[in-house]
Each structure stands twice: as C-alpha cells, then as structure tokens.
Write a protein that holds these residues in place. Structure first.
Motif, PDB file in Angstrom:
ATOM      1  N   THR A  64       0.829  -1.202   0.000  1.00 20.40           N
ATOM      2  CA  THR A  64       0.000   0.000   0.000  1.00 20.40           C
ATOM      3  C   THR A  64       0.867   1.258   0.000  1.00 20.40           C
ATOM      4  O   THR A  64       0.607   2.220  -0.733  1.00 20.40           O
ATOM      5  CB  THR A  64      -0.949  -0.011   1.214  1.00 20.40           C
ATOM      6  N   GLU A  65       1.933   1.258   0.809  1.00 19.86           N
ATOM      7  CA  GLU A  65       2.847   2.407   0.868  1.00 19.86           C
ATOM      8  C   GLU A  65       3.498   2.655  -0.489  1.00 19.86           C
ATOM      9  O   GLU A  65       3.573   3.787  -0.955  1.00 19.86           O
ATOM     10  CB  GLU A  65       3.912   2.148   1.935  1.00 19.86           C
ATOM     11  N   PHE A  66       3.980   1.585  -1.123  1.00 15.29           N
ATOM     12  CA  PHE A  66       4.582   1.736  -2.452  1.00 15.29           C
ATOM     13  C   PHE A  66       3.572   2.282  -3.444  1.00 15.29           C
ATOM     14  O   PHE A  66       3.858   3.208  -4.199  1.00 15.29           O
ATOM     15  CB  PHE A  66       5.135   0.397  -2.959  1.00 15.29           C
ATOM     16  N   LYS A  67       2.367   1.715  -3.459  1.00 17.03           N
ATOM     17  CA  LYS A  67       1.327   2.153  -4.397  1.00 17.03           C
ATOM     18  C   LYS A  67       0.981   3.618  -4.176  1.00 17.03           C
ATOM     19  O   LYS A  67       0.830   4.381  -5.139  1.00 17.03           O
ATOM     20  CB  LYS A  67       0.073   1.288  -4.245  1.00 17.03           C
ATOM     21  N   THR A  68       0.860   4.011  -2.924  1.00 17.21           N
ATOM     22  CA  THR A  68       0.535   5.399  -2.589  1.00 17.21           C
ATOM     23  C   THR A  68       1.599   6.360  -3.100  1.00 17.21           C
ATOM     24  O   THR A  68       1.299   7.482  -3.494  1.00 17.21           O
ATOM     25  CB  THR A  68       0.359   5.551  -1.061  1.00 17.21           C
ATOM     26  N   SER A  69       2.858   5.904  -3.129  1.00 17.47           N
ATOM     27  CA  SER A  69       3.936   6.766  -3.602  1.00 17.47           C
ATOM     28  C   SER A  69       4.137   6.676  -5.120  1.00 17.47           C
ATOM     29  O   SER A  69       5.088   7.222  -5.656  1.00 17.47           O
ATOM     30  CB  SER A  69       5.239   6.442  -2.870  1.00 17.47           C
ATOM     31  N   GLY A  70       3.219   5.967  -5.805  1.00 15.67           N
ATOM     32  CA  GLY A  70       3.266   5.933  -7.264  1.00 15.67           C
ATOM     33  C   GLY A  70       4.015   4.767  -7.874  1.00 15.67           C
ATOM     34  O   GLY A  70       4.204   4.725  -9.089  1.00 15.67           O
ATOM     35  N   VAL A  71       4.428   3.814  -7.070  1.00 15.65           N
ATOM     36  CA  VAL A  71       5.151   2.650  -7.572  1.00 15.65           C
ATOM     37  C   VAL A  71       4.146   1.587  -7.996  1.00 15.65           C
ATOM     38  O   VAL A  71       3.192   1.301  -7.273  1.00 15.65           O
ATOM     39  CB  VAL A  71       6.095   2.076  -6.479  1.00 15.65           C
ATOM     40  N   HIS A  72       4.360   0.989  -9.169  1.00 18.61           N
ATOM     41  CA  HIS A  72       3.492  -0.094  -9.633  1.00 18.61           C
ATOM     42  C   HIS A  72       3.872  -1.385  -8.907  1.00 18.61           C
ATOM     43  O   HIS A  72       5.013  -1.841  -8.996  1.00 18.61           O
ATOM     44  CB  HIS A  72       3.617  -0.294 -11.140  1.00 18.61           C
ATOM     45  N   VAL A  73       2.920  -1.945  -8.192  1.00 13.32           N
ATOM     46  CA  VAL A  73       3.125  -3.185  -7.443  1.00 13.32           C
ATOM     47  C   VAL A  73       2.284  -4.273  -8.087  1.00 13.32           C
ATOM     48  O   VAL A  73       1.078  -4.089  -8.296  1.00 13.32           O
ATOM     49  CB  VAL A  73       2.705  -3.017  -5.960  1.00 13.32           C
ATOM     50  N   GLU A  74       2.902  -5.405  -8.411  1.00 16.30           N
ATOM     51  CA  GLU A  74       2.173  -6.559  -8.939  1.00 16.30           C
ATOM     52  C   GLU A  74       1.764  -7.445  -7.772  1.00 16.30           C
ATOM     53  O   GLU A  74       2.560  -7.712  -6.893  1.00 16.30           O
ATOM     54  CB  GLU A  74       3.071  -7.348  -9.889  1.00 16.30           C
ATOM     55  N   GLY A  75       0.524  -7.897  -7.792  1.00 19.57           N
ATOM     56  CA  GLY A  75       0.050  -8.769  -6.732  1.00 19.57           C
ATOM     57  C   GLY A  75      -1.033  -8.086  -5.925  1.00 19.57           C
ATOM     58  O   GLY A  75      -1.431  -6.965  -6.222  1.00 19.57           O
ATOM     59  N   PRO A  76      -1.578  -8.762  -4.931  1.00 16.13           N
ATOM     60  CA  PRO A  76      -1.065 -10.029  -4.403  1.00 16.13           C
ATOM     61  C   PRO A  76      -1.430 -11.215  -5.297  1.00 16.13           C
ATOM     62  O   PRO A  76      -2.491 -11.230  -5.905  1.00 16.13           O
ATOM     63  CB  PRO A  76      -1.768 -10.162  -3.054  1.00 16.13           C
TER      64      PRO A  76
END
Length: 111
Positions: A64-76
């Motif tokens: 969630t922290e990564f996504k909030t900062s604009g990083v594309h996260v794959e998963g879960p």
C-alpha cells in the motif's frame, strides 16, 4: 519513503552487455563485489536487453505504501512469486537502486 527492510528480496537479472556497469554501480553503493551467481540472486541473462531489477515481499502495508507513492506493485498473487514464497513483486530499476543506494539494502534477502 521510509521502507522497512523486513522480508524484502532484491533480485537482479542483467544482460551480459550491462554486467560491468551494474557491478561497478553496485560496488560503489555497497563495497561488495558481485558476479552472476554470487550472490545467487544476481544472474546474467542473455535474453535481456538491459537490467531487470525486482523487489519481492509479502507485507500488505508495504504494498500500500509503495502504491501510494506511485510505484506499480504486482500482486497479491495467491500462488506467489519465487516458488510461491512472495505475494508481491515490483519491477522498477529506479526504486531498486534507491533501496540499495539510499536505504542500505542488498541483493538477496533483507530481513
């Protein structure tokens, strides 16, 4: 971004043509000499055009922290990445280098 080290795995797959550049930058950041297979999470891949630098982890809050900062996260992913061990993955060379150069993380597991 103040990212926890807990449970992160950093992996690098680098084309043969990019090995010298990658290894010099990694050494400059860490003081550690690496070569494909040493550590095991660094590989040279002939089918790559450059470097594919990945971050694996399981922590939902971190995702969630990564996504909030604009990083594309794959998963879960239910079946997980890396033989089912990790639920989330990030393919982002810039972030990978920030984790190594600014947060002191290393290839392999960062507990």
């Amino acid at each position: 971004m103040a990212t926890k080290k807990i449970g992160l795995l950093l992996e690098a797959e680098v084309a043969p043509s990019g090995r010298v550049t990658f290894e010099k930058r990694y050494y400059a950041a860490t003081g550690i000499v690496v070569s494909p297979g040493t550590p095991e999470h660094y590989q040279s891949q002939i089918n790559k055009w450059g470097a594919e630098l990945r971050v694996y982890f399981n922590d939902h809050e971190m995702a969630t922290e990564f996504k909030t900062s604009g990083v594309h996260v794959e998963g879960p992913r239910e079946e997980g990445y890396k033989s089912g061990e990790y639920r989330y993955r990030i393919n982002d060379n810039s972030l990978w280098w920030k984790l190594v150069e600014e947060q002191g993380m290393r290839l392999g597991r960062n507990e």
